[in-house]
Design a protein around this motif. Structure first.
Motif, PDB file in Angstrom:
ATOM      1  N   LEU A 123      24.771  44.111  13.108  1.00  0.00           N
ATOM      2  CA  LEU A 123      24.186  43.994  11.768  1.00  0.00           C
ATOM      3  C   LEU A 123      24.141  42.534  11.359  1.00  0.00           C
ATOM      4  O   LEU A 123      25.137  41.816  11.464  1.00  0.00           O
ATOM      5  CB  LEU A 123      25.032  44.786  10.762  1.00  0.00           C
ATOM      6  CG  LEU A 123      24.720  44.610   9.271  1.00  0.00           C
ATOM      7  CD1 LEU A 123      23.316  45.104   8.948  1.00  0.00           C
ATOM      8  CD2 LEU A 123      25.756  45.365   8.426  1.00  0.00           C
ATOM      9  N   GLY A 124      22.996  42.091  10.898  1.00  0.00           N
ATOM     10  CA  GLY A 124      22.856  40.762  10.320  1.00  0.00           C
ATOM     11  C   GLY A 124      22.898  40.837   8.811  1.00  0.00           C
ATOM     12  O   GLY A 124      22.748  41.909   8.217  1.00  0.00           O
ATOM     13  N   SER A 125      23.085  39.683   8.160  1.00  0.00           N
ATOM     14  CA  SER A 125      23.236  39.710   6.698  1.00  0.00           C
ATOM     15  C   SER A 125      22.323  38.725   5.983  1.00  0.00           C
ATOM     16  O   SER A 125      22.562  38.370   4.835  1.00  0.00           O
ATOM     17  CB  SER A 125      24.692  39.431   6.311  1.00  0.00           C
ATOM     18  OG  SER A 125      25.090  38.142   6.732  1.00  0.00           O
ATOM     19  N   SER A 126      21.272  38.290   6.657  1.00  0.00           N
ATOM     20  CA  SER A 126      20.257  37.516   5.952  1.00  0.00           C
ATOM     21  C   SER A 126      19.283  38.499   5.312  1.00  0.00           C
ATOM     22  O   SER A 126      19.533  39.704   5.252  1.00  0.00           O
ATOM     23  CB  SER A 126      19.537  36.587   6.928  1.00  0.00           C
ATOM     24  OG  SER A 126      18.880  37.342   7.926  1.00  0.00           O
ATOM     25  N   ALA A 127      18.169  38.032   4.841  1.00  0.00           N
ATOM     26  CA  ALA A 127      17.084  38.872   4.331  1.00  0.00           C
ATOM     27  C   ALA A 127      17.570  39.883   3.292  1.00  0.00           C
ATOM     28  O   ALA A 127      18.227  39.515   2.323  1.00  0.00           O
ATOM     29  CB  ALA A 127      16.372  39.567   5.493  1.00  0.00           C
ATOM     30  N   THR A 128      17.275  41.174   3.483  1.00  0.00           N
ATOM     31  CA  THR A 128      17.538  42.167   2.440  1.00  0.00           C
ATOM     32  C   THR A 128      19.026  42.316   2.144  1.00  0.00           C
ATOM     33  O   THR A 128      19.407  42.544   0.992  1.00  0.00           O
ATOM     34  CB  THR A 128      16.966  43.541   2.832  1.00  0.00           C
ATOM     35  OG1 THR A 128      17.522  43.942   4.096  1.00  0.00           O
ATOM     36  CG2 THR A 128      15.457  43.484   2.963  1.00  0.00           C
ATOM     37  N   PHE A 129      19.879  42.214   3.158  1.00  0.00           N
ATOM     38  CA  PHE A 129      21.326  42.296   2.918  1.00  0.00           C
ATOM     39  C   PHE A 129      21.741  41.198   1.948  1.00  0.00           C
ATOM     40  O   PHE A 129      22.474  41.435   0.988  1.00  0.00           O
ATOM     41  CB  PHE A 129      22.071  42.160   4.249  1.00  0.00           C
ATOM     42  CG  PHE A 129      23.549  42.484   4.165  1.00  0.00           C
ATOM     43  CD1 PHE A 129      24.038  43.675   4.669  1.00  0.00           C
ATOM     44  CD2 PHE A 129      24.450  41.594   3.594  1.00  0.00           C
ATOM     45  CE1 PHE A 129      25.399  43.987   4.606  1.00  0.00           C
ATOM     46  CE2 PHE A 129      25.803  41.877   3.519  1.00  0.00           C
ATOM     47  CZ  PHE A 129      26.275  43.085   4.029  1.00  0.00           C
ATOM     48  N   SER A 130      21.256  39.982   2.194  1.00  0.00           N
ATOM     49  CA  SER A 130      21.592  38.854   1.334  1.00  0.00           C
ATOM     50  C   SER A 130      21.074  39.056  -0.086  1.00  0.00           C
ATOM     51  O   SER A 130      21.756  38.737  -1.062  1.00  0.00           O
ATOM     52  CB  SER A 130      21.016  37.564   1.934  1.00  0.00           C
ATOM     53  OG  SER A 130      21.263  36.461   1.103  1.00  0.00           O
ATOM     54  N   GLN A 131      19.869  39.604  -0.197  1.00  0.00           N
ATOM     55  CA  GLN A 131      19.291  39.832  -1.521  1.00  0.00           C
ATOM     56  C   GLN A 131      20.125  40.819  -2.335  1.00  0.00           C
ATOM     57  O   GLN A 131      20.400  40.594  -3.513  1.00  0.00           O
ATOM     58  CB  GLN A 131      17.859  40.344  -1.371  1.00  0.00           C
ATOM     59  CG  GLN A 131      16.898  39.325  -0.779  1.00  0.00           C
ATOM     60  CD  GLN A 131      15.587  39.944  -0.331  1.00  0.00           C
ATOM     61  OE1 GLN A 131      15.260  41.067  -0.718  1.00  0.00           O
ATOM     62  NE2 GLN A 131      14.846  39.238   0.499  1.00  0.00           N
ATOM     63  N   VAL A 132      20.535  41.911  -1.697  1.00  0.00           N
ATOM     64  CA  VAL A 132      21.337  42.914  -2.402  1.00  0.00           C
ATOM     65  C   VAL A 132      22.713  42.362  -2.745  1.00  0.00           C
ATOM     66  O   VAL A 132      23.273  42.656  -3.805  1.00  0.00           O
ATOM     67  CB  VAL A 132      21.452  44.203  -1.559  1.00  0.00           C
ATOM     68  CG1 VAL A 132      22.411  45.191  -2.214  1.00  0.00           C
ATOM     69  CG2 VAL A 132      20.076  44.837  -1.387  1.00  0.00           C
ATOM     70  N   ALA A 133      23.273  41.529  -1.852  1.00  0.00           N
ATOM     71  CA  ALA A 133      24.597  40.957  -2.099  1.00  0.00           C
ATOM     72  C   ALA A 133      24.618  40.091  -3.355  1.00  0.00           C
ATOM     73  O   ALA A 133      25.665  39.921  -3.974  1.00  0.00           O
ATOM     74  CB  ALA A 133      25.048  40.139  -0.890  1.00  0.00           C
ATOM     75  N   ARG A 134      23.470  39.571  -3.737  1.00  0.00           N
ATOM     76  CA  ARG A 134      23.407  38.743  -4.950  1.00  0.00           C
ATOM     77  C   ARG A 134      23.416  39.585  -6.220  1.00  0.00           C
ATOM     78  O   ARG A 134      23.598  39.056  -7.314  1.00  0.00           O
ATOM     79  CB  ARG A 134      22.148  37.871  -4.921  1.00  0.00           C
ATOM     80  CG  ARG A 134      22.184  36.763  -3.889  1.00  0.00           C
ATOM     81  CD  ARG A 134      21.101  35.735  -4.164  1.00  0.00           C
ATOM     82  NE  ARG A 134      19.761  36.283  -4.003  1.00  0.00           N
ATOM     83  CZ  ARG A 134      19.052  36.222  -2.886  1.00  0.00           C
ATOM     84  NH1 ARG A 134      19.576  35.646  -1.814  1.00  0.00           N
ATOM     85  NH2 ARG A 134      17.835  36.723  -2.817  1.00  0.00           N
ATOM     86  N   GLY A 135      23.170  40.888  -6.086  1.00  0.00           N
ATOM     87  CA  GLY A 135      23.120  41.761  -7.257  1.00  0.00           C
ATOM     88  C   GLY A 135      24.494  42.244  -7.666  1.00  0.00           C
ATOM     89  O   GLY A 135      25.505  41.954  -7.027  1.00  0.00           O
ATOM     90  N   GLU A 136      24.517  43.000  -8.746  1.00  0.00           N
ATOM     91  CA  GLU A 136      25.782  43.500  -9.280  1.00  0.00           C
ATOM     92  C   GLU A 136      26.252  44.760  -8.567  1.00  0.00           C
ATOM     93  O   GLU A 136      27.444  45.055  -8.543  1.00  0.00           O
ATOM     94  CB  GLU A 136      25.627  43.777 -10.782  1.00  0.00           C
ATOM     95  CG  GLU A 136      25.377  42.515 -11.607  1.00  0.00           C
ATOM     96  CD  GLU A 136      25.277  42.818 -13.090  1.00  0.00           C
ATOM     97  OE1 GLU A 136      25.408  44.010 -13.453  1.00  0.00           O
ATOM     98  OE2 GLU A 136      25.064  41.886 -13.883  1.00  0.00           O
ATOM     99  N   ASP A 137      25.337  45.537  -7.993  1.00  0.00           N
ATOM    100  CA  ASP A 137      25.692  46.797  -7.348  1.00  0.00           C
ATOM    101  C   ASP A 137      25.582  46.646  -5.838  1.00  0.00           C
ATOM    102  O   ASP A 137      24.493  46.576  -5.288  1.00  0.00           O
ATOM    103  CB  ASP A 137      24.769  47.911  -7.837  1.00  0.00           C
ATOM    104  CG  ASP A 137      25.140  49.266  -7.241  1.00  0.00           C
ATOM    105  OD1 ASP A 137      26.194  49.349  -6.566  1.00  0.00           O
ATOM    106  OD2 ASP A 137      24.388  50.226  -7.464  1.00  0.00           O
TER     107      ASP A 137
END
Length: 318
Positions: free
Chosen positions: A50-64
């Motif tokens: 599993l990588g954590s760029s792109a969509t993973f990174s975007q969601v990680a910036r959110g509150e949920d």
């Protein structure tokens, strides 16, 4: 029609995972993932991570971050372990570390992160003290006393960063070291580094429609016994745009590809130089689908040529 959005029975068998009260993960399908050895040690890694760029990174910036909790749960429940991140990916590193502790899976993951304090530009220089600080921050974020892999991000000041990493490896703070590049203009520098430095891994972009690394980089990795983490196996969204709503070819079943994601990942996984592929996602169902690419048969040379020709014949993404 078989698309990324469909959950066929082949993927669902591996998908059903629940978190037990004690934090133990249980997968419905216990079939093991295909693995590859790290060339410098022989340690086996699952072919899909599993990588954590792109969509993973975007969601990680959110509150949920509940969706990311489900993704990490699906990774481990499905037999995966490699999680690739970087300080440059915003909150990904810190959020993933916290979620892994919450799930009780910190020690079940192979943590791969990166270091770069040199700033922009090929000639930018890094401060060794700041490099150590960044790595210490990664250790804190991930809740580890030792990182499995740290790579020099984007070949930034390789002599300085790699020098720090070797010191930390000698101290037992880092197990494996390497360098990354997803820039074709930098491939010559990557090749020079592979030829002249003692490294355990490289991280590089590779996809069924992005095959330049097959010419020199992957054969050199095999020759030099360097592990390969693959990034961008879907070309971010490029391949999805090219495929559109087309049905998966029936002949994909010959190598047990039951979705387009598995088709694309199996092409990459079939190259013997590849150690692990780390597509990023923020959806558990996609994580499970991706893991299916490391089960069953992989395409042979003739089938890979057919796969590449099929994709090459599609219109380029607009």
């Amino acid at each position: 029609m078989t698309t990324r959005r469909d959950c066929l029975k082949f993927s669902m068998a591996a998908a059903l995972a629940t978190l037990l009260p004690q934090g133990r993960l249980l997968a419905a399908d216990d079939a093991p993932l295909l693995t590859r050895p790290i060339p410098s040690s022989g340690e086996q890694l699952p072919l899909i991570g599993l990588g954590s760029s792109a969509t993973f990174s975007q969601v990680a910036r959110g509150e949920d971050a509940s969706a990311l909790r489900d993704v990490l749960q699906a990774l481990v429940a499905g037999g995966g372990s490699v999680f690739d991140t970087a300080p440059a990916y915003g909150a990904s590193e810190e959020v993933a570390g916290a979620l892994a502790r919450e799930l009780g899976i910190t020690d079940r993951l192979f943590w791969a992160t990166k270091v770069n304090v040199a700033g922009r530009g090929e000639d930018a220089k890094a401060d060794p003290a700041k490099a150590r600080e960044q790595i210490e921050a990664s250790l804190k974020h991930l809740g580890k006393e030792r990182l499995d892999l740290v790579q020099v991000h984007n070949l930034a000041d390789v002599p300085t960063h790699l020098g720090v990493l070797r010191e930390l490896k000698a101290q037992g703070r880092v197990r494996y070291v390497g360098v990354t590049s997803t820039s074709k203009p930098a491939y010559s520098r990557l090749i020079d580094t592979m030829r002249n430095e003692e490294i355990d891994f490289i991280g590089v972009d590779y996809a069924v429609d992005n095959r330049d690394v097959e010419e020199t980089i992957l054969p050199l990795a095999q020759e030099r016994k360097i592990g390969v983490l693959v990034y961008l196996p879907f070309g971010r969204t490029r391949l999805w745009s090219r495929i559109g709503e087309r049905s998966l070819p029936e002949w994909a079943a010959e190598f047990d590809a039951h979705s387009w994601a598995q088709f694309m990942l199996k092409y990459v996984a079939a190259h013997p130089a590849v150690t692990c592929i780390t597509p990023a996602t923020s959806k558990a169902r996609n994580m499970t689908d991706n893991l299916g690419a490391a089960r069953g048969r992989l395409p042979d040379a003739e089938q890979r040529a057919r796969m590449a020709a099929y994709i090459d014949a599609l219109p380029a993404a607009g």
